[in-house]
Write an enzyme that holds these catalytic residues in place. Structure first.
Site, PDB file in Angstrom:
ATOM      1  N   HIS A 170       0.836  -1.203   0.000  1.00 32.86           N
ATOM      2  CA  HIS A 170       0.000   0.000   0.000  1.00 32.86           C
ATOM      3  C   HIS A 170       0.872   1.256   0.000  1.00 32.86           C
ATOM      4  CE1 HIS A 170      -3.744   2.206   1.204  1.00 32.86           C
ATOM      5  NE2 HIS A 170      -2.852   3.036   1.724  1.00 32.86           N
ATOM      6  N   GLU A 171       1.851   1.277   0.900  1.00 30.00           N
ATOM      7  CA  GLU A 171       2.707   2.467   1.027  1.00 30.00           C
ATOM      8  C   GLU A 171       3.684   2.609  -0.138  1.00 30.00           C
ATOM      9  OE1 GLU A 171       1.807   4.541   3.128  1.00 30.00           O
ATOM     10  OE2 GLU A 171       0.438   3.165   4.129  1.00 30.00           O
ATOM     11  N   HIS A 174       1.867   4.593  -2.710  1.00 30.11           N
ATOM     12  CA  HIS A 174       1.886   6.037  -2.446  1.00 30.11           C
ATOM     13  C   HIS A 174       3.252   6.646  -2.761  1.00 30.11           C
ATOM     14  CE1 HIS A 174      -2.082   6.389  -0.751  1.00 30.11           C
ATOM     15  NE2 HIS A 174      -1.841   5.517   0.225  1.00 30.11           N
TER      16      HIS A 174
END
Length: 518
Positions: A170-171, A174
């Site tokens: 997920h990170e 980003h």
């Protein structure tokens, strides 16, 4: 309720960590060196929260963010569309989930659905954008999966590993998207909140505020997009696992027993053993684990099957016994001390309620299953369909696992399902582990569940989640011409976020209540 030893261990461990941190920071001789050590290694300690941040991976992140710019532009543009759709879809899903929960509470009849509930925490410190996640998912019949409550100890490794990997991916989404949009990347980190691991990226907030709303959307939607892709990848591995493991394991021949619980009714000299291959449950063929579960479900839902026994055999095997009714209305005609005999019911032309105490194995072995006497008429030999007279929900099940003698199981079918672990994969060689396919299958299922849930919940327009920033950027990109005043757009966004936060909070609160109160 959560077991007291678990609570004591967690609270005691965090108290010891926080106490040591407080003592070292208050010590005149150790304070400076301790704080320098924390700063050097990027560590920070607060109540129930341990965080580590580093710039060691910055070069790798920049390498990913500058790789094939056109492809990344297309990749994150698709992710932006997915994130916007997921934001609206998550609201619909949580609304439906809330209604289902309230219905179950009112009817007092919880159902086993595949809904998921996650709790996600996001914060924005002054130094940059940090995204953090804490998850809770649903078991077969409960809303929130809590270690020590409804998550077996044997599953903890899968659970926490899937949480950590889902958070890291997920990170990474980003971080790579931010670098692609020329936003300064400060660092990557991992944290532990109570017992849940997670990850975050630190981005320069000023750069985020200077880029366009569409560029912001690509960054904010990248996390849920990468979680969706991770879930799809896990599903593909799960779907293609028979082909991937084909050189080492074969499938479609039965369900291989990998574990039998010590308190399982299938545990015993004539029960199931690790390595046994189950091929039939009653007259229901078993080619894999799905068949095993399906057959047990059918057996549980349908009435008990009978067995064809000739009139001569019935007369030879039966013996006089006192007939009495149990509390549930069923009939018993055998001694309570008998471990081999079972009371069977049957009917003839004169009487529809006859009972006989018969040796179960002699009746069942080499007998044809039946529902009525008509199923047993063959070669003009008088035969009866004798049915075990058992308590409600109890079944007599014949389990075939050649070359061993059939196991005869008396009990609730679900007890057999819960206490016996099986695999659809049979090793081609004896030295191959029977557990490896199970490990891969289980991990993929957790990864699909948790990564998908993280994508859905993070897309909710709720304070402190990705959905907050997705919503704000979406409103700026679409309503600037309709609502000229920025203050009015912010008011619209605030009201939507307030409603989304209340919706998510209600789902989490009711989900936790259903686990802890029932």
């Amino acid at each position: 309720m959560i077991p007291v030893p678990v609570v004591v261990t967690v609270l005691g461990g965090w108290c010891a960590v926080y106490l040591a941190d407080t003592l070292l920071k208050s010590s005149n001789s150790l304070k400076a060196s301790y704080e320098d050590w924390l700063l050097t290694y990027g560590l920070s300690v607060s109540p129930f929260h341990l965080r580590w941040q580093t710039a060691l991976f910055n070069r790798q992140f920049y390498s990913w963010g500058r790789w094939k710019p056109k492809f990344l532009y297309l990749w994150f543009s698709v992710g932006m569309v997915f994130g916007i759709v997921a934001m609206f879809g998550s609201v619909i899903l949580l609304g439906k989930t809330l209604l289902q929960t309230l219905t179950q509470m009112l009817t007092e009849a919880p159902k086993a659905q595949n809904d998921r509930v996650l709790q996600v925490v996001v914060s924005v410190p002054s130094s940059g954008l940090c995204l953090r996640a804490v998850h809770r998912s649903k078991a077969a019949s409960e809303w929130v999966k809590v270690p020590g409550v409804n998550l077996p100890v044997s599953q903890l490794t899968y659970f926490f590993s899937a949480i950590l990997i889902s958070g890291v991916i997920h990170e990474v989404g980003h971080g790579v998207a931010a670098i692609r949009e020329q936003v300064r990347f400060n660092g990557f980190g991992i944290f532990i909140f109570i017992v849940y691991p997670g990850a975050f990226v630190d981005l320069f907030t000023t750069h985020l505020q200077l880029i366009s709303p569409v560029q912001q959307l690509r960054i904010f939607c990248a996390g849920v997009w990468h979680n969706f892709v991770l879930g799809v990848a896990g599903f593909m591995v799960l779907f293609l696992l028979p082909a991937i493991l084909f050189p080492f394991y074969y499938t479609g021949v039965g369900a291989l027993v990998t574990e039998v619980a010590e308190d399982s009714p299938a545990n015993g000299p004539r029960g199931l053993f690790v390595g046994d291959l189950v091929t039939n449950l009653q007259d229901c063929p078993v080619y894999n684990v799905e068949d095993w579960n399906s057959c047990l479900g059918d057996i549980s839902e349908k009435s008990q099957v009978g067995y064809c026994v000739s009139a001569a055999t019935l007369q030879q095997l039966s013996f006089p016994a006192r007939v009495y009714r149990r509390l549930d209305g069923s009939v018993e005609c055998c001694s309570n001390n008998s471990l081999t005999d079972i009371c069977f019911s049957y009917s003839n032309k004169l009487d529809s309620h006859l009972y006989a105490c018969l040796p179960a194995r002699k009746v069942i072995e080499a007998s044809k299953v039946c529902r009525t006497n008509m199923d047993c008429q063959k070669d003009f030999v008088p035969s009866f369909c004798v049915t075990p007279s058992l308590e409600n929900q109890t079944r007599l099940i014949r389990v075939k696992h050649p070359p061993h003698i059939d196991m005869l199981y008396v009990g609730h079918p679900m007890h057999l399902q819960y206490t016996v672990s099986l695999s659809s994969f049979v090793p081609r060689q004896n030295f191959l582990s029977i557990d490896l396919p199970v490990v891969i299958e289980t991990f993929c299922k957790y990864l699909i569940s948790l990564s998908g849930a993280l994508a859905v919940i993070n897309a909710v327009p709720c304070f402190a989640l990705d959905g907050q920033w997705i919503l704000n950027s979406f409103l700026e990109a679409t309503l600037s011409s309709l609502i000229v005043e920025k203050q009015n757009r912010e008011l619209v966004g605030f009201l939507i976020l307030l409603a989304g936060s209340a919706l998510l909070a209600a789902n989490v609160a009711l989900g936790l209540w259903m686990v802890t109160a029932r």
